[in-house]
Each structure stands twice: as structure tokens, then as C-alpha cells.
Enzyme design. Sequence first.
Site, PDB file in Angstrom:
ATOM      1  N   SER A 101       0.843  -1.195   0.000  1.00  0.00           N
ATOM      2  CA  SER A 101       0.000   0.000   0.000  1.00  0.00           C
ATOM      3  C   SER A 101       0.872   1.238   0.000  1.00  0.00           C
ATOM      4  CB  SER A 101      -0.880   0.019   1.256  1.00  0.00           C
ATOM      5  OG  SER A 101      -1.600   1.223   1.370  1.00  0.00           O
ATOM      6  N   TYR A 122      -3.972  -0.203  10.322  1.00  0.00           N
ATOM      7  CA  TYR A 122      -3.696  -0.447   8.903  1.00  0.00           C
ATOM      8  C   TYR A 122      -2.297   0.051   8.561  1.00  0.00           C
ATOM      9  CZ  TYR A 122      -4.201  -0.229   3.805  1.00  0.00           C
ATOM     10  OH  TYR A 122      -4.021  -0.390   2.452  1.00  0.00           O
TER      11      TYR A 122
END
Length: 338
Positions: A145, A158
Site C-alpha cells: 500500500s 492499517y
Amino acid sequence: MTHAIPASATIVITGASSGIGRATALAFARPGVRLVLAARRAAVLAEVAAECAQQGARTLAVPTDVTDARAVHHLAEAAAALGGGQIDVWVNNAGSGAIGEFDKVPLAAHEQVLHLNLFGYLYGAYAVLPYFRRQGHGILINVVSLGSWLPEPFTASYSASKYGLRGLMDTLRAELSSEPHIHVCDVHPSYIDTPGFQHGANYTGRLIKPAPPVFPAQKVADTIVKLTRHPRPSTMVGWSGPALRLLYQLAPQTTAWAAARLFRGYLAQAQPAPVSENSLFRPQPAPHGSDISGGWLAPAAPRGRGTWWGAALLAAAAGAYLWQQRKSGAPIPVNPTS
């Protein structure tokens, strides 16, 4: 470096029931290839396997919860059995998130995000690496990511999982440096049009949308396929990712401040939405969130003033950085490197 996987390659993809995983499965599907598809939703997974089979691929659906190390080990065994003892490519892709203020997100949700995004990838690497070592080759591809390069407010666990994942795979690459035919490739997508925002837990009480620019999942899938021919350690997908990463390197405090301010501004005017775990702990029944797209690229999609916060962040952080440089009299780099 060019690498050729066999036409009958055995390829494992986790999180294959929707989004990037589903797009990747279809991108790999061709006559001769062996596709082993994993996700929690057995019925949806069977649909994806059937779509890939229609394109000529030999497919195997293995319902798998990647937070269970034994289940991931079983996935590797099933893939090797299909591939005559070999696994050529393993794509770690399954994951999710929980959005909300750090202390308003239940501790169990933080833990589940870490189990999915960090331990799930660790289990995948741990399960497939013995096969790679035994056969002397293999490609491990990790869908990471943009969040592994800069902190995104209200996504603490996250971000922690993605930062940790980058460190895990950097270390694994170092350990494997003497084995030139085993590759560890990380893919860092920017904001992508997938059902991920519908799947992740939302504790804000507001409708959460990806910040534009939003890129199609197919762009990530095509990158993953390309990496099987030309492996490289790290690849970013979408122009906004490198730009935001560079801004954070140049002006970390300003970039973080601007991101938090803009996100709070978005929450103040966003549409109400129920607080929900969505599919963080348990998969939602089909057809919810079973598609490749999350609908964020649709022309008719509603747009609030907060949806452009990604572009605004670029401008705000860049402007603040230039102002700080001029105020301090420091030289402004012409060609800064990342």
C-alpha cells in the site's frame, strides 16, 4: 531482469474473491496456467474460478482464512499438489482495514487488521518459501500500500500493518540475496477502485470514500502480471503515490498535519453511515462487495468537497514545504530523490 515463468505455471492468489485479487486472477487466466484461488467466501470464490476456467485456466478454489496459519499451510499443499510439487508464483493480497480515531476503534478490530495484513502475509511467505527453496526459483508478490510509506490518519492499525509488512519483506529479500532466482516483489497501490472501503470496518459514523485520483484495479493486476516477467523489489501504482511519498519525505510534519486536517474536514460534511465491522471479522454474503470495482470510478458517483482531499494534500504540503524553505533560507532541491 527478465524472468520467464512456465506456460503451465502454478499461481496462488489470496483475497481472490473481489477487487485486486479478482482482477489479478482474470489477468493470469489463460490456457495451461494453474490458478489456485483463496478467499473466505467459498461461493464467490467458485464463481471466480469458473470465470478463469472459461478462459482456459486450470483452476482450484481453496476457501482460506489467511489469519489461520494452518489454513495457509494447507493452501500451499493444495497448490503444490495441483502443480506437480511446484509453486511458481504466490500473490499475497488478502487484507482489510478499520477506519476511525485510534481509541474509538475496538482493540479487537486493531488486532484483526494486524492479523490479516501482516500475519496473513507472513504466513503466506512462510508456507511457500520451502517450495521455492526446494525447486530453486519462485516469485512472491505482496500487494502492500501507499500506506506503508506515509501515515494515514484514522487508520492506525492499517498503517502499522503496512509499515511492518514493508520491513518484513525488506528483511526477507536480504536473506534471499544469495538465491537470485527467488524474488520478493512488493506492489504499492495508490487509491484503487475496489470494494475495499465497503469491506473494511468503519467506526467514524460517516461514509468513507477513497480520495481521488482513484485508479482501476486492473492497473494493479497488470502490474502484478508484469512482475512475473520482470521482477523488481518495489513498484508503485498510480502517479499520486510517488508524489505523496516524496512530499512526506521532504516535509513529514506538514504532510501529516495537512492529511489530518483535510480528513477531519471531510468527516465534518460527509454523509452519515452506520458504525459497522462490515467484513473485517466475518465475510459478508454474496453478492455484497464481490466485484472488481467498488463503484468509485462511476461518473454518477456523488462527490463531496472532501473527496478531493488527496489532491488538496498534495498542494497544501507542497506549498507549506516551499514556504518553510523560503522562510529558513534553505535551498529548494531541483531534483530530489526518493
